[in-house]
Scaffold this active site. Structure first.
Site: not given
Length: 361
Positions: A66, A102, A202, A218, A222, A302, A308
């Site tokens: 605004e 606002c 990402r 790995d 990230l 992984g 999970s």
């Protein structure tokens, strides 16, 4: 959907409201990845069918939509503000946060009419902006394009209504549904176009989460280095703190959260947060990240951690990249989704990306 009781002229007017609200949503969407933990908001100021100002919330801590909208009005048009209609995709705030309310600005500018996309679920707002405007004789029209407005800020709504981050699961699997090869060996499943898209994803989330084995085997950075935008917070599960600090996620270049059972402290972009691994893991993770104001997470592996999340039912979207030209003879099976709704499918040369929604959330 229009109320059945509207007259023909009222329906025409409502159609214009939808048109200008759609512009608000377009503006708001440009803030993806930059406004969290605040919502994405767009605003348009209209005088007799002509847009005289527009703005959006551009970055967390910066002026709200605004404010930017009203600031954008040219000097020659400023006398028109008290005779204009303000369109805003989310209820104007009525509290003092990093910026003034606002709702107060709207009242000070003597804007007579405000059209709102949807109500703000944030406890400090949640109807208070609407009440303040109404008590100051501002005409309100709401909701307009409510479903679209809520969908745009699905992360924000999930965070405040369900008290947890919005959860997106992501993995790449081979044509024969393997997510990885033998331990110690890395296999490229997706192509370079899909890889760039993942980096774009990402930039749109507040955090990116991986398990201990993924971090160890790995050694991922990230980051979103293949796409312009903001890097998410890196989140690593490390129950007993066995991960070596030589891993890339510990390079202190960006904030990293280590969920563990040993210690809790913070220094130079490393935040060690204790959780109780003797309790169900996924609720513990989400509770800790909610407390840290992490609005959304992209879970990249992984396979065990992804499964999970699926088994807990505490996920919102899944994005599965299928490398149709890759097969892994021996390796780790991909996670198995359940309670899902197919949202859409995209193809990037040799890759197919399936987007799923959790039917239970």
């Amino acid at each position: 959907m229009l109320p059945d009781s509207l007259s023909a002229s009222e329906k025409t007017g409502y159609g214009l409201h939808e048109e200008f609200m759609q512009r608000c949503l377009e503006l708001a969407s440009l803030g993806a990845g930059y406004t969290a933990p605040n919502p994405m908001v767009g605003a348009v100021l209209v005088h007799e069918g002509r847009i005289i100002g527009e703005g959006r919330h551009e970055i967390f801590g910066g002026p709200h939509a605004e404010v930017n909208c009203i600031r954008s009005v040219k000097e020659a048009d400023r006398l028109l503000i008290p005779a204009s209609t303000l369109y805003v995709s989310l209820e104007p705030c009525a509290h003092h946060g990093k910026t003034p309310p606002c709702a107060d600005l709207i009242i000070q500018q003597r804007i007579p009419r405000v059209v709102i996309g949807c109500r703000d679920p944030f406890p400090e707002v949640d109807g208070r902006g609407i009440e303040k405007l109404q008590s100051n004789n501002v005409e309100l029209i709401f909701p307009v394009l409510e479903e679209k407005a809520m969908a745009l800020n699905k992360r924000f709504f999930t965070f405040h209504l369900q008290k947890r981050p919005y959860v997106i699961l992501k993995w790449a699997e081979s044509a024969n549904h393997k997510i990885a090869g033998r331990p110690g060996g890395r296999i490229q499943i997706s192509n370079e176009y899909s890889n760039r898209l993942v980096h774009k994803w990402r930039t749109e989330e507040a955090g990116i989460l991986v398990g201990t084995q993924t971090a160890l085997l790995d050694d991922p950075m990230l980051t979103a280095r293949l796409w312009p935008g903001k890097n998410p917070a890196r989140i690593v599960l490390d129950k007993t703190l066995r991960l070596p600090e030589t891993l890339k996620v510990f390079d202190r270049s960006f904030p990293t959260i280590i969920l563990n059972e040993k210690k809790e402290n913070q220094s130079e972009n490393l935040n060690y947060k204790k959780i109780d691994f003797s309790e169900p893991l996924i609720p513990q993770i989400l509770s800790a990240l909610y407390a840290l104001n992490i609005l959304s997470i992209l879970v990249e592996g992984g396979a065990g951690l992804l499964q999970s999340f699926i088994d807990s039912g505490l996920w919102d979207e899944a994005r599965v990249i299928s490398g149709r030209q890759s097969e892994i003879s021996e390796g780790l099976a991909a996670p198995v989704l359940r309670n899902l709704v197919m949202a859409k499918t995209e193809e990037y040369y040799s890759d197919r990306i399936d987007y799923f929604l959790n039917d239970l959330t």
